[in-house]
Design a protein around this motif. Structure first.
Motif, short mmCIF file in Angstrom:
data_model
loop_
_atom_site.label_atom_id
_atom_site.label_comp_id
_atom_site.label_asym_id
_atom_site.label_seq_id
_atom_site.Cartn_x
_atom_site.Cartn_y
_atom_site.Cartn_z
N PRO A 1 0.80 -1.35 0.01
CA PRO A 1 -0.03 -0.02 -0.04
C PRO A 1 0.87 1.08 -0.09
O PRO A 1 0.19 2.36 -0.39
CB PRO A 1 -0.71 -0.26 1.52
N GLU A 2 2.00 1.45 0.11
CA GLU A 2 3.00 2.35 0.38
C GLU A 2 3.17 2.75 -1.05
O GLU A 2 3.80 3.76 -1.68
CB GLU A 2 4.27 2.41 1.24
N GLY A 3 3.27 1.71 -1.97
CA GLY A 3 3.38 2.10 -3.60
C GLY A 3 4.45 1.88 -4.13
O GLY A 3 4.62 1.68 -5.29
N THR A 4 5.80 1.83 -3.20
CA THR A 4 6.90 1.52 -3.75
C THR A 4 7.92 0.92 -2.66
O THR A 4 7.52 0.92 -1.29
CB THR A 4 7.38 2.90 -3.98
N ARG A 5 9.19 0.57 -3.21
CA ARG A 5 10.17 0.13 -1.94
C ARG A 5 10.69 1.10 -1.22
O ARG A 5 11.04 2.23 -1.76
CB ARG A 5 10.86 -0.75 -2.71
N VAL A 6 10.71 1.01 0.02
CA VAL A 6 11.39 1.90 1.05
C VAL A 6 12.33 1.31 1.83
O VAL A 6 12.47 0.21 2.05
CB VAL A 6 10.13 2.47 1.97
N ALA A 7 13.32 2.39 2.32
CA ALA A 7 14.19 1.72 3.25
C ALA A 7 13.90 1.43 4.59
O ALA A 7 12.61 1.97 4.98
CB ALA A 7 15.32 3.02 3.37
N PRO A 8 14.54 0.75 5.43
CA PRO A 8 14.31 0.50 6.72
C PRO A 8 13.95 1.75 7.48
O PRO A 8 14.60 2.70 7.59
CB PRO A 8 15.38 -0.41 7.25
N GLY A 9 12.90 1.72 8.14
CA GLY A 9 12.27 2.76 9.03
C GLY A 9 11.44 3.87 8.37
O GLY A 9 11.00 4.72 9.06
N GLU A 10 11.66 3.76 7.01
CA GLU A 10 10.84 4.94 6.26
C GLU A 10 9.13 4.50 6.37
O GLU A 10 9.08 2.95 6.01
CB GLU A 10 11.28 5.31 4.99
#
Length: 238
Positions: free
Chosen positions: A148-157
């Motif tokens: 649901p965030e729509g994209t890959r993110v870094a840990p903690g983001e």
């Protein structure tokens, strides 16, 4: 140095085997969605085995995976969970951007597999197509998988959720299961992969019918529970 060697060996083996398998996937698709899904599950098993034996990556599962069609809303930190959740959840209908589904031949294969295509324009026709894809998945007894965030993110983001999840939740009237993932510390977006443990934590199902603000807040909290949020410090005023 050893992490880079492991990463290079993994990439060489995985892509050398995967490229021919991907090129042959449209052939499997000609025999029907069920054959194609079994074909994909074998590719996933290959990925899991190489990650374990070459990279030294172990998988830890927490919580329970519910029976019956639900919406799985998962954190996305690496390629690992995008592949592994498909096998773990028994070939769910994954939500995919229209741009990917429009790739010649590959897009046809993905639709044959049974993905749910979302369009950023979100016009009436696009919503009807998305609903048709989702209903076809449910009629086949499959769950829905969305990042649901729509994209890959870094840990903690922890970026805000995209509108697509709330739309599916409202239209399908299904429970939502938040899936927290801790993967980016060993499988970064760039750089060498490192031995270690990747954790998937399945939260309790959230009931259908909640107000949009509430379901988004609870899903957001659920998928981010394995990481403290990144705090960006600001210089003190003098």
């Amino acid at each position: 140095m050893m992490a880079w060697v492991r990463t290079a060996i993994f990439s060489l083996l995985f892509w050398a085997i995967s490229i021919p398998l991907v090129l042959l996937a449209p052939v499997a698709a000609l025999f029907g969605p069920s054959v194609l899904r079994r074909y994909v599950l074998r590719w996933i098993a290959l990925h899991r085995g190489l990650a374990r034996t070459v990279l030294g990556i172990r998988l830890r599962l927490e919580g329970e995976i519910p029976d019956g069609p639900v919406i799985f809303a998962a954190k996305h930190e690496s390629l690992y969970e995008a592949i592994e959740l498909t096998g773990m959840l028994d070939s769910p209908a994954t939500v995919m951007k229209r741009e990917l589904a429009s790739i010649p031949l590959w897009g046809w294969t993905a639709r044959r597999y049974g993905v749910i295509v979302v369009d950023r324009e979100a016009n009436a026709a696009a919503l009807r197509r998305m609903m048709k894809d989702a209903r076809a998945a449910l009629d086949g007894g499959r769950s829905v998988l969305i990042f649901p965030e729509g994209t890959r993110v870094a840990p903690g983001e922890a970026p805000p959720l995209r509108a697509g999840m709330a739309g599916l939740y409202r239209m399908l009237n299904l429970p939502v299961v938040p899936v927290a993932v801790r993967a980016g510390h060993v499988w970064p977006k760039r750089g060498a992969k490192r031995p270690g443990e990747i954790t998937f934590r399945f939260g309790a199902p959230l009931p259908p019918g909640l107000p949009r603000a509430e379901i988004e807040a609870r899903v957001h909290a659920g998928i981010n529970m394995l990481h403290p949020p990144v705090v960006h410090e600001t210089p003190e005023k003098r």
